[in-house]
Design an enzyme around this catalytic site. Structure first.
Site, short mmCIF file in Angstrom:
data_model
loop_
_atom_site.label_atom_id
_atom_site.label_comp_id
_atom_site.label_asym_id
_atom_site.label_seq_id
_atom_site.Cartn_x
_atom_site.Cartn_y
_atom_site.Cartn_z
N GLY A 17 47.56 42.85 31.13
CA GLY A 17 47.04 42.96 32.16
C GLY A 17 48.12 42.82 33.36
O GLY A 17 49.17 42.24 33.05
N SER A 21 45.77 37.96 36.33
CA SER A 21 44.56 38.54 35.84
C SER A 21 44.08 37.47 34.84
O SER A 21 43.06 37.84 34.01
CB SER A 21 44.94 39.80 34.94
OG SER A 21 45.72 39.88 34.05
N ASP A 89 54.20 33.54 25.64
CA ASP A 89 53.65 33.84 27.06
C ASP A 89 54.72 34.66 27.53
O ASP A 89 56.12 34.51 27.27
CB ASP A 89 53.34 32.66 27.70
CG ASP A 89 52.26 33.07 28.98
OD1 ASP A 89 51.70 33.90 29.10
OD2 ASP A 89 52.34 32.24 30.00
N GLU A 90 54.51 35.29 28.59
CA GLU A 90 55.45 36.25 29.30
C GLU A 90 56.37 36.89 28.48
O GLU A 90 57.61 37.18 28.54
CB GLU A 90 56.26 35.30 30.42
CG GLU A 90 55.65 34.47 31.25
CD GLU A 90 55.17 35.39 32.61
OE1 GLU A 90 55.18 36.46 32.54
OE2 GLU A 90 54.63 34.69 33.40
N CYS A 146 41.35 42.67 42.96
CA CYS A 146 42.38 43.43 44.07
C CYS A 146 42.73 42.63 45.25
O CYS A 146 41.67 42.32 46.03
CB CYS A 146 41.95 44.73 44.24
SG CYS A 146 43.06 45.56 45.64
N CYS A 149 40.99 44.92 48.32
CA CYS A 149 39.44 45.60 48.38
C CYS A 149 38.74 44.59 47.52
O CYS A 149 37.24 44.58 47.63
CB CYS A 149 39.22 46.79 47.98
SG CYS A 149 39.60 47.18 46.16
N CYS A 184 44.18 47.49 42.78
CA CYS A 184 43.45 48.26 42.03
C CYS A 184 44.41 49.76 42.15
O CYS A 184 45.27 49.79 42.94
CB CYS A 184 42.32 48.51 42.42
SG CYS A 184 41.88 49.36 44.01
N CYS A 187 44.43 50.99 45.70
CA CYS A 187 45.11 49.96 46.71
C CYS A 187 46.75 50.08 46.43
O CYS A 187 47.43 49.53 47.31
CB CYS A 187 44.60 48.79 46.99
SG CYS A 187 42.96 48.88 47.70
P1 ADP Z 1 48.41 35.56 34.70
O1 ADP Z 1 48.90 35.06 33.77
O2 ADP Z 1 47.63 36.92 34.18
O3 ADP Z 1 49.08 35.95 35.90
P2 ADP Z 1 47.06 33.19 35.46
O4 ADP Z 1 46.12 32.70 33.96
O5 ADP Z 1 47.98 32.48 35.74
O6 ADP Z 1 47.01 34.71 35.43
O7 ADP Z 1 46.01 33.03 36.62
C1 ADP Z 1 44.76 33.38 36.65
C2 ADP Z 1 43.97 32.36 37.76
O8 ADP Z 1 44.76 32.92 39.16
C3 ADP Z 1 42.55 32.82 38.12
O9 ADP Z 1 41.89 32.15 37.25
C4 ADP Z 1 42.49 32.49 39.44
O10 ADP Z 1 41.94 31.21 39.72
C5 ADP Z 1 43.41 32.81 40.10
N1 ADP Z 1 43.87 33.78 40.87
C6 ADP Z 1 44.47 33.99 42.07
N2 ADP Z 1 44.72 35.02 42.60
C7 ADP Z 1 43.93 36.02 41.94
C8 ADP Z 1 43.57 37.37 42.05
N3 ADP Z 1 43.96 38.34 43.01
N4 ADP Z 1 42.59 37.80 40.79
C9 ADP Z 1 42.29 37.01 39.90
N5 ADP Z 1 42.66 35.63 39.79
C10 ADP Z 1 43.27 35.05 40.56
MG MG Z 2 50.93 34.29 33.04
ZN ZN Z 3 41.87 47.88 45.81
#
Ligand code: ADP
Ligand code: MG
Ligand code: ZN
Length: 199
Positions: A17, A21, A89-90, A146, A149, A184, A187
């Site tokens: 994702g 996400s 991870d990553e 997003c 939006c 999204c 956007c």
């Molecule tokens: P990823 O590893 O996919 O980058 P993380 O697990 O580090 O995501 O972070 C997810 C958390 O980030 C969510 O639970 C929420 O608290 C926070 N967050 C900040 N901005 C957003 C966003 N735009 N959409 C969803 N979660 C967000």
């Molecule tokens: Mg991450």
């Molecule tokens: Zn959007």
């Protein structure tokens, strides 16, 4: 959906994702549960990603778990001995050979959980992700919110000084501010040179 894990042997799970996400969060959730079940768990991350902390993986919400930073796929493989569950991870930042290494671990009986960006900020498949996704027994594609939006976001928007980053050139000029947002499809704003990149 019914999910049944194999009775014996290992398997590969991919969590993908855009940024924000919840990939790291979901990875940590799965590994904690494996620990509760008494399994031997290890989590790796590429050494280049030293955001927040060199030896933890940290979600954007601050949830963290000890991780082993590794510089190469060879180093990762060498440090997996004796573990039942191997988190990566990553994973998008690893060399292409990470896919084969993950499959070998699964063949040897490990549960492998790989989390990473399915696409880069240009919306192109990211590094080894297509291969990993194709081979995985289980795939989860998470959505963020997003920033524009509030809808379900499936892309990562890269901004430089508040404007959509150009698709060519990875480096950000000294003194300019780089920033990422979840967006999204509607956007997402392509870089000014997007047509060139697509040609
Ligand atoms: P990823 O590893 O996919 O980058 P993380 O697990 O580090 O995501 O972070 C997810 C958390 O980030 C969510 O639970 C929420 O608290 C926070 N967050 C900040 N901005 C957003 C966003 N735009 N959409 C969803 N979660 C967000
Ligand atoms: Mg991450
Ligand atoms: Zn959007």
């Amino acid at each position: 959906m019914i999910r049944i894990a194999p009775q014996q042997g290992g398997w590969l799970e991919v969590i993908c994702g855009p940024m924000f996400s919840g990939k790291s969060e979901e990875m940590i959730r799965r590994l904690r549960r494996a620990e509760i079940a008494g399994q031997r768990v290890v989590i790796f991350k590429p050494r280049i990603d030293d955001r927040y902390d060199a030896s933890d993986i940290v979600s954007h919400a601050g949830i963290r778990m000890r991780a082993v930073p590794v510089s190469s796929v060879g180093e990762l493989t060498a440090r997996t001995h004796g573990f039942d569950v191997v988190g990566i991870d990553e994973v998008q930042f690893f060399e292409p050979s990470i896919a084969g290494a993950a499959l070998e671990l699964a063949d040897r009986g490990a549960r492998v959980i790989a989390a990473g960006l399915d696409r880069d900020f240009r919306r192109l498949p990211f590094g080894p992700m297509p291969e990993l996704l194709a081979h995985a027994e289980f795939v989860d594609k998470l959505q963020a919110v997003c920033h524009r939006c509030g809808g379900p976001a499936t892309t990562t928007q890269r901004l430089v000084d508040g404007r959509p980053a150009p698709y060519s050139g990875e480096t950000v000029l000294v003194g300019s501010a780089e920033q990422y947002e979840a967006r999204c499809r509607g956007c997402h704003e392509p870089g000014a040179d997007a047509a060139l990149a697509a040609a």
